[in-house]
Design an enzyme around this catalytic site. Structure first.
Site, PDB file in Angstrom:
ATOM      1  N   THR A   1       0.824  -1.208   0.000  1.00 10.85           N
ATOM      2  CA  THR A   1       0.000   0.000   0.000  1.00 10.85           C
ATOM      3  C   THR A   1       0.860   1.262   0.000  1.00 10.85           C
ATOM      4  OG1 THR A   1      -1.732  -1.173   1.197  1.00 10.85           O
ATOM      5  CG2 THR A   1      -1.856   1.221   1.201  1.00 10.85           C
TER       6      THR A   1
ATOM      7  N   LYS B   1       9.304   8.477  21.185  1.00  6.15           N
ATOM      8  CA  LYS B   1       9.612   9.227  22.409  1.00  6.15           C
ATOM      9  C   LYS B   1       8.348   9.641  23.149  1.00  6.15           C
ATOM     10  CE  LYS B   1      13.736  11.181  20.171  1.00  6.15           C
ATOM     11  NZ  LYS B   1      14.380  12.433  19.688  1.00  6.15           N
TER      12      LYS B   1
ATOM     13  N   HIS C   1     -10.529   0.190   4.695  1.00 13.07           N
ATOM     14  CA  HIS C   1      -9.387   0.338   3.784  1.00 13.07           C
ATOM     15  C   HIS C   1      -9.985   0.726   2.430  1.00 13.07           C
ATOM     16  CE1 HIS C   1      -5.613   0.067   1.929  1.00 13.07           C
ATOM     17  NE2 HIS C   1      -5.239  -1.156   2.251  1.00 13.07           N
TER      18      HIS C   1
END
Length: 302
Positions: A55, A82, A132
């Site tokens: 994709t 982080k 999708h």
């Protein structure tokens, strides 16, 4: 339309416009120079929070064929590791004045959240188990190329349906046409309820017999939090589509798979590489279809 978050919100007319535009772009892809200057000067960023080869590459090629400048965001080398939030990541990207954001995320609803907080056009490249949409559009485009229509077809969707965003988007799309949709698979991965236009089969042979299209799905072990199938070996033995299906499916039935394909699990090598398989055509058509989606979206004024 600013964003493409899901098929559910699209009308049949919207879908037909995208598919017709994809047809024109596929002709572009068959030229010696496979590129148009349509979106020169615009910028797209691909935000993939989940692994993807097919994709992401397809979107990147589609963007480059439209002359967009393209940035790829890698989670493993970003501030996300982080602890940066999706909102703060988005605002940082927005400060770069990008025009298009393509996002894949493990959480359902992430694409909608991003679209609601940016003037850029947002395209859902897969969010959790939700939708999708570009996969369903390229599937429809591929069926149209071969069958010439969607109305009147019998389409069997086989495999891990309850965990599949591809199945959900295809259900929404095909339901806007006069198709007979079949859900086929073990009871543990096929929903026990379905819309009126869906027939449920717990027997592979009965489910795909007389179908015009057989759409296979991958067993999504990464989304399963329980033992939905005894083993991959047993799944292939009972539910894998093998060479013997050719003796009882229609002579002109086509076999599809959104990828990544697991040979020896949901499909055998003989079937995957047979003349009935249009799996690689789906990959090619993904570029034209995604070009069409990007081309038709219009950013909101900031």
């Amino acid at each position: 339309m600013k964003d493409l978050i899901g098929i559910k919100e699209l009308s049949r007319q919207d879908i037909e416009e995208i598919l017709n535009t994809a047809k024109a772009f596929k002709e572009v892809l068959q030229r010696d120079i496979k590129k148009v200057p349509t979106l020169r000067g615009k910028t797209a960023i691909n935000l993939f929070f989940e692994p993807s080869t097919r994709t992401r590459t397809s979107f990147e090629l589609a963007e480059k064929r439209l002359s967009l400048d393209v940035l790829n965001f890698s989670v493993s080398t970003s501030s996300v590791v982080k602890g940066e939030t999706l909102y703060d990541t988005l605002k940082t990207i927005e400060a770069y004045n990008v025009d298009y954001i393509v996002i894949r995320h493990p959480c359902s609803g992430a694409a909608k959240f991003v679209a609601n907080h940016t003037p850029a056009c947002v395209i859902n490249a897969g969010d959790g188990t939700n939708e999708h949409p570009t996969q369903a559009l390229l599937d429809a485009f591929s069926i149209l190329e071969i069958k010439g229509r969607l109305d009147g077809l019998k389409i069997a969707i086989v495999g891990d349906i309850i965990h599949s965003r591809v199945a959900r988007s295809n259900l929404y799309l095909l339901s806007k046409f006069d198709t007979e949709i079949r859900f086929v698979g073990p009871p543990t991965v096929v929903p026990g309820y379905a819309p009126d236009n869906v027939k449920i089969f717990y027997d592979l042979k009965e489910g795909i017999k007389d179908s015009d299209v057989i759409m296979l799905l991958r067993i999504q072990l990464e989304r399963q939090n329980a033992a939905f199938i005894p083993s991959l070996k047993e799944y292939f033995h009972v539910w894998g589509v093998k060479k013997d299906v050719f003796s009882y499916i229609k002579d002109d039935a086509i076999i599809m798979h959104p990828g990544p394909m697991n040979r020896g699990v949901e499909i055998s090598t003989e079937v995957a590489d047979s003349s009935r398989s249009i799996i690689l055509r789906q990959v090619t058509n993904g570029i034209a279809t995604r070009m069409a989606v990007i081309y038709l979206l219009t950013p909101r004024e900031a």
